[in-house]
Write an enzyme that holds these catalytic residues in place. Structure first.
Site, PDB file in Angstrom:
ATOM      1  N   GLY A 125       0.974  -1.091   0.016  1.00  0.00           N
ATOM      2  CA  GLY A 125      -0.128  -0.014   0.086  1.00  0.00           C
ATOM      3  C   GLY A 125       0.848   1.089  -0.016  1.00  0.00           C
ATOM      4  N   ARG A 159      -1.951  -8.782  -1.932  1.00  0.00           N
ATOM      5  CA  ARG A 159      -3.062  -9.513  -1.852  1.00  0.00           C
ATOM      6  C   ARG A 159      -3.521 -10.259  -3.360  1.00  0.00           C
ATOM      7  NH1 ARG A 159      -8.944  -7.779   0.679  1.00  0.00           N
ATOM      8  NH2 ARG A 159      -9.821 -10.097   0.943  1.00  0.00           N
ATOM      9  N   GLU A 181      -0.343  -3.868  23.699  1.00  0.00           N
ATOM     10  CA  GLU A 181       0.334  -2.430  23.839  1.00  0.00           C
ATOM     11  C   GLU A 181      -0.648  -1.718  25.034  1.00  0.00           C
ATOM     12  OE1 GLU A 181       0.363  -0.490  20.299  1.00  0.00           O
ATOM     13  OE2 GLU A 181       1.889  -1.809  19.464  1.00  0.00           O
ATOM     14  N   ILE A 221       5.852  -2.892  11.165  1.00  0.00           N
ATOM     15  CA  ILE A 221       5.230  -1.547  11.544  1.00  0.00           C
ATOM     16  C   ILE A 221       3.744  -1.505  11.313  1.00  0.00           C
ATOM     17  CG2 ILE A 221       7.473  -0.148  11.153  1.00  0.00           C
ATOM     18  CD1 ILE A 221       4.915  -0.631   8.240  1.00  0.00           C
ATOM     19  N   HIS A 247       5.624   2.140  19.450  1.00  0.00           N
ATOM     20  CA  HIS A 247       4.524   2.426  18.302  1.00  0.00           C
ATOM     21  C   HIS A 247       4.622   4.053  18.013  1.00  0.00           C
ATOM     22  CE1 HIS A 247       0.416   0.675  16.827  1.00  0.00           C
ATOM     23  NE2 HIS A 247       1.049   1.665  15.837  1.00  0.00           N
ATOM     24  N   ARG A 255       0.740  -4.534  12.383  1.00  0.00           N
ATOM     25  CA  ARG A 255       0.162  -4.942  13.544  1.00  0.00           C
ATOM     26  C   ARG A 255       0.856  -6.008  14.200  1.00  0.00           C
ATOM     27  NH1 ARG A 255      -1.751  -0.342  13.498  1.00  0.00           N
ATOM     28  NH2 ARG A 255      -4.006   0.258  13.585  1.00  0.00           N
TER      29      ARG A 255
END
Length: 311
Positions: A143, A165, A253, A222, A272, A224
């Site tokens: 992306g 994907r 987290e 970076i 994060h 999830r």
């Protein structure tokens, strides 16, 4: 038109007033409670406001559009938003995240900060440092964040390969698309997880996938934490198969005190923060303001979220 905000600044109010002077703006309580006396049409939501959103939807059946001020929308009750217009600030933090990724790659390659000295070393001039030139960067996800990372890696003369994907020709010169993750993993010197968190991607990288990675490779997450099996990662680090993991996301987290990730010598952990940069919040707000103009004009919105796909 009534606009509800889960995030507010004086500048935001001014920008909304310029675009929609007739709109009534309502600030939702920061504690997550509700005090809505009239239905709202539009919500500017924060990634942390999902519980409040679920309650809001129950009392605002006419809600038409929700804009989530962030890229990841996996924490949102998207199932409740089906049939409504949902957008997010896709790509707004792609540049700082890409810079953070390259910083981690360079730090690993040049042994920073371990190669800095504060007293005379055993040897001047020589060190066992590596180079990015000719190394292969593997991207899982392509992306706007993945594209920003690829652009910067290519400037260092790295080879860039990516899995997406739906396999298709690569839109970026110098980037090769690979059909399957299993074909990419053995080739990557540095592997970056840059895909959205969905039902399909949860647990995508486990013990089997880590075993396929190139020996002494470097893993960077970076995206999830749920995409990466942390127990399997620990085993791969402990047995020396993976040289380093640079993590900006972990589960849970905040990470509790004493967790193994804090102490592991092969883990570089940050809380994060890879998205942070000057004006980061404004960069995430700008897509909402642009879409607000489009909403009023009746033109297609940008950053649309597929509530079924989860991103």
């Amino acid at each position: 038109m009534r606009i509800a905000l889960q995030f507010d600044t004086p500048q935001l109010r001014k920008e909304i007033a310029k675009i929609a002077p007739e709109a009534e703006v309502v600030l939702l309580p920061a504690d997550g409670s509700l005090n809505i006396k009239k239905p709202v049409d539009v919500v500017l939501a924060t990634p942390a406001g999902s519980e409040q959103m679920a309650r809001l939807l129950a009392v605002t059946p006419n809600l038409s559009w929700v804009h989530i001020m962030g890229t990841g929308v996996d924490a949102y009750p998207l199932n409740l938003l089906t049939g409504r217009c949902v957008t997010c600030s896709k790509g707004s933090t792609a540049v700082p995240i890409a810079e953070w990724v390259l910083a981690m790659i360079l730090a690993h390659t040049k042994q920073l900060p371990n190669s800095w000295i504060k007293q005379p070393p055993a040897c001047w001039y020589n060190a066992d440092l590596d180079s990015l030139e000719g190394k292969t960067l593997g991207l899982i996800g392509f992306g706007q964040i993945g594209q920003a990372i690829a652009k910067r890696a290519l400037a260092f003369d790295m080879r860039v390969i990516a899995v997406v994907r739906n396999f298709r020709p690569s839109p970026m010169a110098g980037v090769e698309f690979i059909k399957k993750i299993e074909q990419l993993l053995p080739r990557a010197d540095h592997l970056v997880l840059a895909l959205p968190a969905t039902r399909q991607s949860t647990g995508l990288i486990g013990a089997q996938q880590l075993a396929l990675m190139k020996p002494n490779s470097h893993l960077i997450n970076i995206s999830r934490a749920a995409i990466l099996n942390q127990t399997a990662l620990k085993n791969a680090l402990d047995n020396g198969h993976i040289a380093q993991a640079s993590l900006d996301v972990v589960e849970p987290e905040p990470l509790p005190e004493g967790h193994w990730i804090y102490q592991h010598p092969k883990v570089k952990l940050s809380p994060h923060i890879s998205w942070n940069a000057p004006f980061s919040y404004q960069r995430m707000i700008n897509p909402f303001l642009d879409n607000l103009s489009r909403w009023i004009a009746g033109t297609p919105l940008r950053g649309m979220v597929d509530t079924q796909a989860g991103y």
